[in-house]
Design a protein around this motif. Structure first.
Motif, PDB file in Angstrom:
ATOM      1  N   ALA A  59       1.021  -1.202   0.144  1.00  0.00           N
ATOM      2  CA  ALA A  59       0.014  -0.110   0.074  1.00  0.00           C
ATOM      3  C   ALA A  59       0.840   1.350   0.044  1.00  0.00           C
ATOM      4  CB  ALA A  59      -0.824   0.001   1.191  1.00  0.00           C
ATOM      5  N   ARG A  60       1.948   1.322   0.832  1.00  0.00           N
ATOM      6  CA  ARG A  60       2.692   2.500   0.869  1.00  0.00           C
ATOM      7  C   ARG A  60       3.528   2.452  -0.495  1.00  0.00           C
ATOM      8  NH1 ARG A  60       3.300   0.960   6.483  1.00  0.00           N
ATOM      9  NH2 ARG A  60       2.935   2.551   7.762  1.00  0.00           N
ATOM     10  N   TRP A  61       4.152   1.406  -0.755  1.00  0.00           N
ATOM     11  CA  TRP A  61       4.915   1.529  -2.227  1.00  0.00           C
ATOM     12  C   TRP A  61       3.925   2.227  -3.279  1.00  0.00           C
ATOM     13  CZ3 TRP A  61      10.180   1.243  -3.407  1.00  0.00           C
ATOM     14  CH2 TRP A  61      10.397   1.100  -4.619  1.00  0.00           C
ATOM     15  N   ASP A  62       2.713   1.391  -3.471  1.00  0.00           N
ATOM     16  CA  ASP A  62       2.130   1.488  -4.541  1.00  0.00           C
ATOM     17  C   ASP A  62       1.329   2.982  -4.901  1.00  0.00           C
ATOM     18  OD1 ASP A  62       2.838  -0.814  -5.617  1.00  0.00           O
ATOM     19  OD2 ASP A  62       0.936  -1.932  -4.740  1.00  0.00           O
ATOM     20  N   SER A  63       0.948   3.434  -3.471  1.00  0.00           N
ATOM     21  CA  SER A  63       0.233   4.798  -3.605  1.00  0.00           C
ATOM     22  C   SER A  63       1.254   5.757  -3.932  1.00  0.00           C
ATOM     23  CB  SER A  63      -0.189   5.241  -2.228  1.00  0.00           C
ATOM     24  OG  SER A  63       0.754   4.874  -1.159  1.00  0.00           O
ATOM     25  N   VAL A  64       2.473   5.767  -3.195  1.00  0.00           N
ATOM     26  CA  VAL A  64       3.583   6.819  -3.817  1.00  0.00           C
ATOM     27  C   VAL A  64       3.765   6.970  -5.262  1.00  0.00           C
ATOM     28  CG1 VAL A  64       5.845   7.609  -3.354  1.00  0.00           C
ATOM     29  CG2 VAL A  64       4.514   7.025  -1.648  1.00  0.00           C
ATOM     30  N   ILE A  65       3.853   5.632  -5.770  1.00  0.00           N
ATOM     31  CA  ILE A  65       4.258   5.663  -7.302  1.00  0.00           C
ATOM     32  C   ILE A  65       3.127   6.029  -8.080  1.00  0.00           C
ATOM     33  CG2 ILE A  65       5.079   3.931  -9.241  1.00  0.00           C
ATOM     34  CD1 ILE A  65       7.121   4.204  -7.283  1.00  0.00           C
ATOM     35  N   ALA A  66       2.025   5.600  -7.370  1.00  0.00           N
ATOM     36  CA  ALA A  66       0.710   6.114  -8.179  1.00  0.00           C
ATOM     37  C   ALA A  66       0.693   7.552  -8.477  1.00  0.00           C
ATOM     38  CB  ALA A  66      -0.432   5.422  -7.646  1.00  0.00           C
ATOM     39  N   VAL A  67       0.727   8.236  -7.365  1.00  0.00           N
ATOM     40  CA  VAL A  67       0.544   9.698  -7.288  1.00  0.00           C
ATOM     41  C   VAL A  67       1.677  10.505  -7.818  1.00  0.00           C
ATOM     42  CG1 VAL A  67       0.206  11.797  -5.861  1.00  0.00           C
ATOM     43  CG2 VAL A  67      -0.994   9.446  -5.132  1.00  0.00           C
ATOM     44  N   ASN A  68       3.133  10.052  -7.557  1.00  0.00           N
ATOM     45  CA  ASN A  68       3.949  10.813  -7.771  1.00  0.00           C
ATOM     46  C   ASN A  68       4.573  10.672  -9.543  1.00  0.00           C
ATOM     47  OD1 ASN A  68       3.854  11.568  -5.228  1.00  0.00           O
ATOM     48  ND2 ASN A  68       5.806  10.839  -4.451  1.00  0.00           N
ATOM     49  N   ILE A  69       4.373   9.568  -9.768  1.00  0.00           N
ATOM     50  CA  ILE A  69       4.796   9.499 -11.094  1.00  0.00           C
ATOM     51  C   ILE A  69       3.792   8.895 -12.364  1.00  0.00           C
ATOM     52  CG2 ILE A  69       6.051   7.287 -10.599  1.00  0.00           C
ATOM     53  CD1 ILE A  69       7.046   9.679 -13.378  1.00  0.00           C
ATOM     54  N   GLU A  70       3.209   7.722 -11.844  1.00  0.00           N
ATOM     55  CA  GLU A  70       2.196   7.031 -12.875  1.00  0.00           C
ATOM     56  C   GLU A  70       1.065   8.239 -13.313  1.00  0.00           C
ATOM     57  OE1 GLU A  70       2.087   4.448 -14.737  1.00  0.00           O
ATOM     58  OE2 GLU A  70       3.656   3.237 -13.793  1.00  0.00           O
ATOM     59  N   ALA A  71       0.451   8.951 -12.196  1.00  0.00           N
ATOM     60  CA  ALA A  71      -0.492   9.832 -12.554  1.00  0.00           C
ATOM     61  C   ALA A  71       0.221  10.959 -13.755  1.00  0.00           C
ATOM     62  CB  ALA A  71      -0.707  10.584 -11.425  1.00  0.00           C
ATOM     63  N   GLN A  72       1.144  11.270 -13.533  1.00  0.00           N
ATOM     64  CA  GLN A  72       1.905  12.476 -14.440  1.00  0.00           C
ATOM     65  C   GLN A  72       2.007  11.797 -15.942  1.00  0.00           C
ATOM     66  OE1 GLN A  72       5.238  14.392 -13.186  1.00  0.00           O
ATOM     67  NE2 GLN A  72       4.838  14.572 -10.871  1.00  0.00           N
ATOM     68  N   LEU A  73       2.512  10.851 -15.901  1.00  0.00           N
ATOM     69  CA  LEU A  73       2.615   9.935 -17.083  1.00  0.00           C
ATOM     70  C   LEU A  73       1.300   9.847 -18.010  1.00  0.00           C
ATOM     71  CD1 LEU A  73       4.937   7.182 -16.049  1.00  0.00           C
ATOM     72  CD2 LEU A  73       5.575   8.827 -17.972  1.00  0.00           C
ATOM     73  N   ARG A  74       0.265   9.462 -17.160  1.00  0.00           N
ATOM     74  CA  ARG A  74      -1.114   9.468 -17.723  1.00  0.00           C
ATOM     75  C   ARG A  74      -1.447  10.471 -18.234  1.00  0.00           C
ATOM     76  NH1 ARG A  74      -3.242   7.597 -13.722  1.00  0.00           N
ATOM     77  NH2 ARG A  74      -2.519   5.349 -13.798  1.00  0.00           N
ATOM     78  N   MET A  75      -1.414  11.760 -17.341  1.00  0.00           N
ATOM     79  CA  MET A  75      -2.094  13.038 -17.572  1.00  0.00           C
ATOM     80  C   MET A  75      -1.113  13.625 -18.919  1.00  0.00           C
ATOM     81  SD  MET A  75      -2.927  15.098 -14.099  1.00  0.00           S
ATOM     82  CE  MET A  75      -1.630  14.584 -13.214  1.00  0.00           C
TER      83      MET A  75
END
Length: 414
Positions: free
Chosen positions: A265-281
């Protein structure tokens, strides 16, 4: 701009071009200075060097003036990119300027800084993008930038009609804008003339509305990890403004834990917000005509928040450091895509910045963090915001794929 005399040293043609440029800004430009006379800045041009032995004349001439640099003064070295040199002696000489500049930044005192302006091989020193970079480094906007290198690769760039309002008429999105650095970014972009769309999670709605009111902008409550976050931002911009020029990816989270104790949960949430969201946007933005400008105009700008943790690492932050290093990789790889659209993408990597979050750190730990840079102090949210505002401006059109540290020359990392 810095007050007082600005001294230009060096024997190449770049020094002449820069001196001529500074005169157009009504600065007191000198080639020589009287002993003990205070100067606000020294610009040392190393474009004429071809071997390491050639560094001596300009470097020692600069050294003789350092005691005359006023508090909060500026030293800027100007040289051609080492990466463009195939000759070993020439590359060695240019890399030597990098080492000189980094070490000099550690020697500056009383809030003075030293940075490098790195020019592409055949770039005319009179190009608008060179003027924009030089003006940033000579201004109060770069107060917490030291020991860093601002690379200008192309002639792209448009000088503003009003240096105090360089973003006039443009529309900017700032994520994570409810508080802290994000709110400061929105305020500085508004001061520079931009219209603002401020974005944050619904739970921060009240603070987000307050930010929107301060910058006379519109608020969009949005979880940026949503699959359609980019499309929703575009729809909001289209409905309210009919255009979108600047996107600042500021939203980020930490979930610190030693890797041995890290849970998914800790690992995935940080990756999701900090980089994956930027790539998708970014994919959504670059696929939409709203975020693309016609040729001959200032193109779209993307600026992302990285971190010195992504450069040097930090104990207990493997997830955060991975995400922020990922941001830097994304920016470097996306530069060509933005160039094809006449735009730029860059990152800003803050060091220790005084925010509500860092105020909760124990006093002794905060004091150590403040002292771990050449300026011996923490940065402020507006230090980060000023650098982002520069990179978002039309004058920064010649710089793309860069990560610029705003850390007072933190003593860890490159």
């Amino acid at each position: 701009m810095v007050p007082g005399p600005v001294v230009v040293v060096g024997t190449g043609t770049v020094s002449d071009e820069i001196a001529s440029l500074l005169l157009t800004w009504d600065l007191d430009v000198r080639r020589h200075v009287e002993p003990r006379e205070r100067v606000s800045a020294v610009i040392a041009c190393f474009d004429a060097i071809s071997t390491p032995a050639d560094l001596s004349e300009t470097a020692l001439g600069l050294g003789r003036m350092l005691k005359q640099v006023a508090p909060s003064g500026r030293v800027v070295t100007v040289f051609r990119s080492p990466d463009a040199a195939s000759d070993p002696a020439l590359r060695a000489a240019r890399k030597g300027v990098e080492g000189l500049t980094r070490s000099l930044a550690h020697e500056m005192r009383a809030g003075a800084t030293a940075n490098g302006l790195v020019l592409a091989e055949d770039l005319d020193a009179g190009a608008p993008s060179v003027a924009g970079g030089l003006r940033f480094l000579l201004s109060g906007r770069s107060a917490f930038v030291s020991g860093q290198f601002l690379t200008v690769d192309s002639v792209n760039g448009v000088l503003p009609g009003d240096w105090d309002r360089p973003l006039e008429g443009q529309v900017a999105v700032v994520t994570g804008a409810a508080r802290g650095i994000g709110a400061s970014i929105a305020e500085v972009l508004h001061r520079d003339g931009a219209q603002l769309i401020v974005v944050d999670v619904p739970a921060a709605g009240e603070q987000l509305a307050a930010t929107a009111n301060r910058v006379s902008g519109t608020a969009l409550q949005l979880d940026i990890t949503a699959d359609d976050a980019g499309e929703r931002i575009l729809a909001h911009a289209r409905q309210h403004y009919g255009r979108l020029d600047i996107v600042v990816h500021n939203a980020g989270i930490t979930r610190d834990k030693l890797l041995a104790n890290m849970d998914p949960a800790r690992w995935d949430s940080v990756i999701a917000v900090n980089i994956e969201a930027q790539l998708r946007m970014n994919r959504a933005l670059l696929a939409d005509d709203l975020f693309n400008r016609p040729e001959g105009t200032s193109g779209p700008r993307i600026v992302s928040l990285a971190s010195t943790s992504g450069i040097a690492g930090n104990r207990g932050q493997t997830n955060y450091a991975a995400s922020k290093a990922g941001v830097m990789g994304m920016v470097a790889a996306s530069s060509a895509q933005l160039e094809a659209r006449h735009g730029t993408i860059n990152a800003v990597a803050p060091g220790f910045i005084e925010t509500e979050m860092t105020a909760k750190i124990p006093f002794a730990t905060r004091e150590v963090a403040r002292r771990l840079n050449s300026l011996n102090q923490g940065g402020r949210p507006d230090d980060v915001a000023e650098t982002i505002a520069y990179l978002a401006s039309p004058a920064a059109g010649g710089t793309s794929g860069l990560t610029l540290r705003v850390c007072g020359q933190n003593l860890v990392g490159a």
